[in-house]
Design an enzyme around this catalytic site. Structure first.
Site, mmCIF file in Angstrom:
data_model
loop_
_atom_site.group_PDB
_atom_site.id
_atom_site.type_symbol
_atom_site.label_atom_id
_atom_site.label_comp_id
_atom_site.label_asym_id
_atom_site.label_seq_id
_atom_site.Cartn_x
_atom_site.Cartn_y
_atom_site.Cartn_z
ATOM 1 N N ASP A 1 0.845 -1.185 0.000
ATOM 2 C CA ASP A 1 0.000 0.000 0.000
ATOM 3 C C ASP A 1 0.888 1.244 0.000
ATOM 4 O OD1 ASP A 1 0.970 -0.393 2.540
ATOM 5 O OD2 ASP A 1 -0.848 0.240 3.561
ATOM 6 N N ASP B 1 1.976 4.691 1.791
ATOM 7 C CA ASP B 1 1.980 5.335 3.109
ATOM 8 C C ASP B 1 1.891 6.846 2.937
ATOM 9 O OD1 ASP B 1 2.471 2.880 4.649
ATOM 10 O OD2 ASP B 1 4.426 2.909 3.668
#
Length: 470
Positions: A192, A194
């Site tokens: 993912d 950040d």
């Protein structure tokens, strides 16, 4: 009853308001006016465009999306709990007030992008990073699997959206971590994305609704008590979709940044300091033991950036780095000797318990402490020739009375984070700290001093159940 407000509530609720509903909801009349006046057709069109651009693999039809949206905007008609009505009004107000500017804008043609030529080749430095991590690979593996490894299948869709979001909102949202390093070096793999941003709660609520409307599934937002200003979005199976730290605009302004492909990333020198700190956390050393190659590429990328930007000569001459600390186990305070550098302080008191630091700052009657929130995970105060701060990770010992070099490096990096964020020159100590990674022998961990225990309840936003507890 005010007849105009009573009529407004009647229109919104689809029924005459009870006396209790009138008195509890009358102060919400302006928000309710906005909700009623909101053009649902334009909103549905934006949702469909977002789906086409970022979630094209989701099978929900346009008709189903429209039904889902209209159903939510009429949900209050079948709701009689005042608490749930408040939640519905709050969430609907956020949607009608912010969605277009936050996520709807992503469907429009963006500004021209000027691809960055900043790319880093790590071939020459990778062996140094490999050796450094080999010396730090001293954790004994446990069977515990951290929650961050449970990843939602929606992550790839959200990542595509986030790349566009970071370009459109680069004044109030920046990224760090593996994706930011991927922009510097495509060899770095990422999961993912950040992010740090100044409107985290609003963004995540808007994103939660987008996912709900285009997948038909509920998602929830969790606020974790032991991470300040942190929220995570999870799918119906409790899998991680995306998380975000919220920071003040003042903090955003002092973070050094690098612009790559119209996206601002946290300056890799600051990220390298955070990586030094990370290795003092025992579960992160376990991650290193499980997958050293992943961290090798990341460390090498950060080191190469620092080498080029700061002219660091990698010769193993580390001078006063890492700075040495002495632990008082009873007080859980480490005294670091910083006198080898031209700082505005000669030593640093590193507290392992945040409440103790806060108490001592009050006793010092000082009002000039600075708090960089999640960027440093601590406040800092300079009083006399002492820097006071808090260290949120575990402390490793190499024997009963000696702090492990890994933790000394981590606390040295924590001190340099203060120097970076306050605009001080860090060239010499930074060069020394990077060089301290070279020519190290593996030293086993004798003891792990646990980190500060945070208490509190998880906050939750559950759209389906009309719950807000933060």
């Amino acid at each position: 009853m005010n007849a105009r407000i009573a009529e407004l509530l009647h229109n919104y609720l689809g029924r005459p308001p009870s006396l209790s509903e009138y008195h509890m909801l009358k102060l919400q009349h302006r928000n309710i006016q906005k909700i009623i006046a909101f053009n649902k057709d334009i909103f549905i069109s934006l949702i469909k465009k977002n789906k086409k651009k970022f979630f094209s693999d989701i099978d929900l039809t346009s008709s189903e999306i429209k039904t889902s949206v209209l159903s939510y905007f009429s949900k209050q008609r079948d709701t009689y709990s005042i608490g749930k009505l408040y939640t519905i009004i709050e969430l609907q107000t956020i949607l009608v007030s912010t969605y277009t500017d936050v996520l709807g804008v992503l469907t429009l043609k963006g500004p021209d992008m000027f691809p960055s030529s900043t790319r880093y080749d790590i071939k020459s430095i990778k062996q140094i990073a490999t050796s450094a991590l080999h010396a730090m690979n001293v954790a004994v593996l446990s069977d515990k699997v951290m929650g961050r490894h449970n990843v939602s299948p929606l992550v790839s869709n959200v990542n595509a959206l986030m790349e566009e979001y970071l370009r459109r909102h680069n004044k109030n949202c920046i990224c760090y971590g593996s994706y930011s390093l991927h922009l510097l070096n495509p060899e770095v793999k990422y999961g993912d994305i950040d992010i740090l941003q100044t409107n985290s709660r609003t963004f995540l609520i808007d994103l939660a609704f987008l996912i709900k409307f285009i997948t038909g599934s509920n998602v929830i937002l969790l606020k974790v008590p032991y991470l300040k200003n942190y929220m995570v979005l999870k799918d119906k199976d409790d899998n991680h979709i995306i998380d975000s730290f919220n920071i003040r605009q003042e903090t955003m302004q002092v973070i050094p940044k690098v612009l790559i492909d119209n996206i601002y990333i946290v300056d890799p020198a600051l990220q390298l300091m955070s990586m030094f700190k990370m290795f003092s956390q025992i579960d992160r050393l376990e991650d290193l033991a499980r997958n050293p190659e992943k961290l090798t590429v990341r460390l090498a990328t950060l080191m190469e950036y620092v080498r080029v930007k700061y002219g660091v000569i990698l010769n193993g001459e580390s001078n006063h780095m890492p700075m040495k600390g002495v632990l008082d186990k009873d007080k859980r305070i480490i005294v670091m000797d910083t006198s080898g550098y031209n700082f505005s302080f000669k030593k640093c008191f590193v507290y392992m318990d945040e409440s103790s630091l806060s108490s001592d700052i009050l006793d010092l009657n000082a009002d000039d402490a600075v708090d960089f929130e999640n960027v440093s995970n601590s406040a800092y105060l300079v009083k006399g020739d002492v820097l006071y701060t808090y260290f949120s990770n575990t402390i490793l010992l190499s024997d009963p009375d000696t702090i492990h070099e890994i933790s000394n490096k981590a606390m040295s990096a924590h001190i340099l984070i203060y120097q970076i964020l306050t605009g001080n020159d860090i060239r010499q100590p930074l060069s020394d700290l990077v060089n301290s990674l070279m020519y190290n022998e593996k030293v086993l961990i004798h003891e792990v001093i646990p980190r500060d225990k945070k208490t509190g309840k998880h906050g939750i936003i559950d759209i389906e159940k009309d719950i807000i507890t933060h």
